[in-house]
Design an enzyme around this catalytic site. Structure first.
Site: not given
Length: 623
Positions: A309-312, A508
């Site tokens: 997963l990406d964060k922002t 993602v």
């Protein structure tokens, strides 16, 4: 949906085969045996000719399908005088291809409805009043009037009033969404309330809905690896069929048993149950706001073991939000926020827009500011209700009110969450308060990750270009298997490739910097509602609504659609083999074998269509 030329030919072949079968039966009852035999043979020829042409086309493409068995069964039945069996096989083959075509049309109905909803014109507000213009004539900045019941033609921003939008065709949300002035609106939503004005932010070709339509068209043209695997199985099935038919003839000396075996083995739409189930899965996933670009990624989703997963904008909301308002002096919390937000109405900075959105959400009245001056990268100054207001960082506010930075800084600033933004507010030359802003974790993120683990995701990782301390603070308590911070786009790609040793990987993300990793992953998922166009282009799956929890039904639909496809193939081939053995033993005549096999074929096609009724979160009873 209207029939294509190919579908019309399939319909005509079925009608021709049915007509000749019926006429032949009437002649047989009237005692005209030779006439019946001739009519049945004539009825088989058009179907057999079309079948042979399809086989040649497949062979030119390097594919060997089970249609060869159908051709062998009809040809052998004609050669050995079993014209009634040949006619039955022709009817059932034509009926099977017709049913398969009908099934695919039904499975794609929701996608077709999405395409059919594309508006052709829009009502533009011009100097001369209202005018209907084609979508191609719209440009960013145009003001449009969206009537009640209209489909929003382009992405834009609500100018005034409250817009009530039905986004069910895009996101699966059953209730209309309320959007106030300044709210962004996706094209493709339907106006469920009163008419409102919209300022176009994109042209029609660059809008959300146009992009979705292009992705849908791409999805419809795809073919799954599983279908190609079924084609490879067909070579083995063909060998078994020919061997069993030859063995039955050799051991008994009766060629009719060989004909019966070939007739029973006629698979017609059997292997087509695979694409029917997967296309139905694509359609079902789209109803939940998960647009899968094709059957290949849908099948791959069923095997995912690692989720990165990406964060922002992915694990977090991606937009700064007020976490607390800390008033100073004698102003109440609401007044500090109201004055700051009223001033920031004239700024396009994300922090300013977040202040305005929070004040509007709390129902605060925001007067129009006067004497507004925006100091790029520092803050905003102006008058609100005849009061001089300053909003910005501690340095900016301190310099303007003649105070030291320490006097305008929050004493406990060191205790703020990593990555938080501190906004100072001054009124009439005095520090009035502080606004603490941060990019919060998406609501329900922890529960979602636990649910994904229960669905078979073994490893959960965070990959972000943000600082390590910010990433660790945001993900505390989520139970991730790893947090990789400070990554460049190429480092994200390397992470995806290195994780493949643990199984298929899903990535993602929503930003341009995520696009290479999305393309490198076995399945790339883009946050399509607010994500960058580059990420949506590179991804295999686009979430049409800005909710990460749509991953859960998407993965479940993929798993269950693939399971239904495998079930249909295994059951169909297994029953066919049993029927072939019965025919080889002389227990079935060619006509009986033909009827039995086509009942099996119809059953597995109907079973494949169960993917249209998948209800995520509810265990399905196997048929």
């Amino acid at each position: 949906m209207s029939q294509s030329p190919g579908d019309r030919i399939k319909t005509l072949l079925l009608l021709s085969a049915l007509t000749t079968l019926a006429i032949g039966l009437l002649l047989l009852l009237a005692g005209a045996d030779r006439g019946a035999t001739l009519i049945w043979a004539l009825g088989v020829l058009p179907v057999l000719t079309g079948l042979c042409l399809e086989i040649l086309r497949s062979l030119r493409q390097g594919e060997i399908g089970l249609d060869i068995v159908a051709a062998l069964s009809m040809t052998s039945a004609l050669v050995f005088g079993e014209t009634l069996a040949a006619s039955v096989v022709a009817v059932m083959y034509a009926g099977g291809t017709f049913l398969e075509s009908h099934a695919e049309r039904r499975a794609r109905r929701e996608m077709h409805d999405l395409l059919a909803r594309v508006p052709r014109s829009a009502t533009r507000i011009g100097a001369a009043g209202l005018e209907d213009v084609p979508l191609e004539a719209l440009a960013p900045g145009d003001e449009l009037l969206i009537h009640q019941g209209d489909v929003v033609p382009v992405d834009g921003v609500v100018l005034d009033g409250q817009a009530f939008l039905d986004t069910s065709a895009l996101t699966g949300e059953s209730l209309p969404v309320k959007c106030g002035p300044g709210a962004a609106v996706m094209s493709g939503a339907t106006n469920a309330g009163e008419a409102f004005r919209l300022r176009a932010s994109h042209s029609a070709g660059d809008s959300t809905y146009a992009g979705i339509v292009r992705l849908v068209e791409e999805a419809q043209r795809s073919k799954a690896p599983m279908s190609r695997l079924a084609d490879r199985w067909s070579l083995g099935f063909l060998a078994v069929t020919v061997a069993l038919a030859g063995l039955a003839w050799a051991l008994t000396g009766d060629p009719i048993r060989a004909v019966a075996v070939l007739v029973v083995a006629t698979p017609c739409p059997l292997i087509l149950a695979v694409p029917v189930a997967l296309v139905a899965g694509l359609s079902r996933a789209a109803q939940f706001g998960v647009l899968v670009k094709g059957a290949r990624p849908l099948e791959a989703m069923a095997h995912i073991r690692t989720l990165i997963l990406d964060k922002t904008g992915t694990l977090t909301d991606g937009r700064p939000q007020i976490t607390s308002v800390l008033p100073h002096a004698d102003l109440p919390e609401a007044e500090v926020l109201r004055l700051a937000a009223a001033l920031d109405q004239g700024s396009k900075h994300p922090v300013a827009q977040a202040l305005v959105a929070e004040a509007q959400a709390r129902g605060l009245h925001l007067p129009v500011p006067a004497g507004l001056t925006e100091h790029a990268g520092e803050g905003v100054s102006g008058r609100v209700d005849d009061r001089q207001v300053l909003v910005g960082g501690a340095d900016f506010v301190a310099a303007r009110i003649g105070a030291t930075v320490s006097e305008t800084a929050l004493p406990m600033a060191a205790d703020l969450d990593a990555g938080a933004v501190l906004v100072a507010v001054a009124v009439d030359g005095r520090l009035a308060g502080h606004l603490v802003m941060a990019d919060p974790l998406r609501e329900g993120a922890a529960g979602l990750l636990q649910a994904l683990r229960r669905q078979g995701i073994a490893r959960l990782l965070l990959a972000t270009g943000d600082r390590a301390e910010v990433a660790r603070r945001v993900t505390a308590g989520l139970g991730l298997d790893g947090v990789r911070a400070g990554l460049s786009p190429d480092q994200k790609v390397l992470l995806v490739l290195s994780e493949r040793k643990n199984g298929p990987v899903m990535m993602v993300g929503d930003g341009v910097n995520d696009a290479p990793a999305l393309a490198a992953a076995d399945v790339g998922v883009a946050m399509g509602a607010r994500g960058a166009a580059a990420s949506a282009e590179a991804a295999d799956v686009v979430l049409l609504v800005d909710h990460l929890d749509r991953l859960r039904p998407g993965l479940e639909i993929a798993r269950r659609a693939r399971g239904i496809a495998i079930q249909s193939v295994v059951a169909g081939i297994g029953l066919s083999v049993l029927g072939m053995i019965a025919a080889a033993l002389g227990w079935l005549t060619p006509v009986e074998g033909a009827l039995l096999q086509e009942v099996i074929d119809v059953a597995v096609i109907l079973n494949a269509l169960r993917a249209l009724r998948i209800r995520p979160g509810i265990e399905e009873i196997s048929a």
